[in-house]
Design an enzyme around this catalytic site. Structure first.
Site: not given
Ligand code: BV8
Ligand code: ZN
Length: 250
Positions: A104, A121, A132, A197-198, A224
């Site tokens: 988060n 993140h 910079c 919650g992820t 959930p």
């Molecule tokens: C990287 C900050 C390499 C920003 C976030 C194809 C193309 C391009 C990239 C990729 C690809 N395939 C894979 C990738 C890699 C990509 C990736 O994983 N994509 C996914 C979508 C397939 N990852 C990246 O790009 C990462 N970087 O790989 O770099 C690299 C290496 C070296 C050098 C250069 C490059 C970077 C990933 C970080 C992205 N930034 N956040 C912002 O917030 O705007 S991630 C963002 O989405 C959030 O932080 C969160 O973690 C994530 C998912 O969002 P949500 O679904 O909302 O949250 P979450 O997943 O946590 O789900 C909510 C859950 O809560 C659900 O399950 C729900 O049921 C539950 N819930 C709901 N209510 C409740 C609950 N649980 C408990 N209690 C409740 N009440």
């Molecule tokens: Zn600067």
């Protein structure tokens, strides 16, 4: 059934000496902070979060992307930590060796008393220069959620005058090396990992619970809904964090 499972989880937690707590956007849902997917309901639903949360989107339209993050930062500013955040801080205080790893970008864990969460993140509260990387102050005042979306021109860096960007990790960007290696090290050496919650969809963060399971830790999931982590978890507590977590620390 649910009582039995929660009792088993509380027992595992009570016996654990080295715990990792791994949280996602669902942790803040009951504080009214939209999870990543529903951050796009209403005002922003015409945008795809994954398209907005990228360096390309910021380069193409800095005011649109900066406006989206300012709207999210103001939503966090108006929110309060929920009972789930408070329970996480209570577990950290009680377990001899406990590491909190969060995906988060809000500050609700800190406001509930967690002292050193590892932010994989980044954070909405650490803007920096897009050229910079010079740290920039998070603007005070709150961008209210005006109807129809809102472009806000990002401030300029005081050192090189390039646009300031949000201090979060965008898709396609590397995670902060120190936080990621500390999180992997903690997961590889813990005896219990509590994932809350992820959706377990975003990598490399989603590796963390899998590292813990591979290294022999017990894994408890609080969500959930079903997620890909159901198959990694030893105990699945199907429910919202703010109700389930306090019951684990009663
Ligand atoms: C990287 C900050 C390499 C920003 C976030 C194809 C193309 C391009 C990239 C990729 C690809 N395939 C894979 C990738 C890699 C990509 C990736 O994983 N994509 C996914 C979508 C397939 N990852 C990246 O790009 C990462 N970087 O790989 O770099 C690299 C290496 C070296 C050098 C250069 C490059 C970077 C990933 C970080 C992205 N930034 N956040 C912002 O917030 O705007 S991630 C963002 O989405 C959030 O932080 C969160 O973690 C994530 C998912 O969002 P949500 O679904 O909302 O949250 P979450 O997943 O946590 O789900 C909510 C859950 O809560 C659900 O399950 C729900 O049921 C539950 N819930 C709901 N209510 C409740 C609950 N649980 C408990 N209690 C409740 N009440
Ligand atoms: Zn600067």
């Amino acid at each position: 059934m649910e009582q039995l499972v929660a009792g088993e989880a509380a027992k595992l937690l009570g016996q654990a000496r080295r715990v990792v707590i791994f949280t996602g956007a669902g942790m803040s849902a009951e504080s009214g902070v939209p999870t990543f997917r529903d951050a796009l309901s209403g005002l922003w639903q015409q945008f795809d979060a994954q398209a907005l949360a990228t360096p390309e989107a910021f380069r193409a339209d800095p005011a649109l992307v900066w406006g989206w993050y300012e709207w999210r930062r103001s939503a966090v500013g108006r929110a309060r930590p929920n009972q789930g955040h408070v329970a996480v801080a209570a577990i950290e205080a009680r377990v001899p060796n406990c590491v909190l790893v969060t995906q988060n970008v809000d500050d609700l864990h800190e406001r509930a008393g967690s002292t050193a969460p590892l932010h994989l993140h980044g954070s909405l509260f650490a803007p920096r220069c897009s050229a910079c990387a010079h740290p920039a102050p998070a603007p005070d005042g709150m961008a209210e959620e005006p109807a129809g979306g809102r472009r806000i021109t990002p401030p300029r860096c005081t050192r090189c005058s390039a646009p300031v960007r949000p201090g979060v990790v965008w898709f396609g960007e590397a995670l902060p090396e120190a936080a990621l290696s500390a999180a992997v090290e903690a997961a590889a050496t813990c005896d219990l990992l509590l994932t809350v919650g992820t959706s377990g969809l975003v990598y490399p963060a989603a590796e963390i619970p899998q590292v813990a399971a591979r290294c022999g830790a017990a894994v408890i999931q609080v969500n959930p809904e079903e997620t890909p982590l159901d198959h990694v978890a030893d105990v699945n507590l199907r429910g919202p964090a703010a109700r389930v977590l306090p019951a684990l620390v009663e």
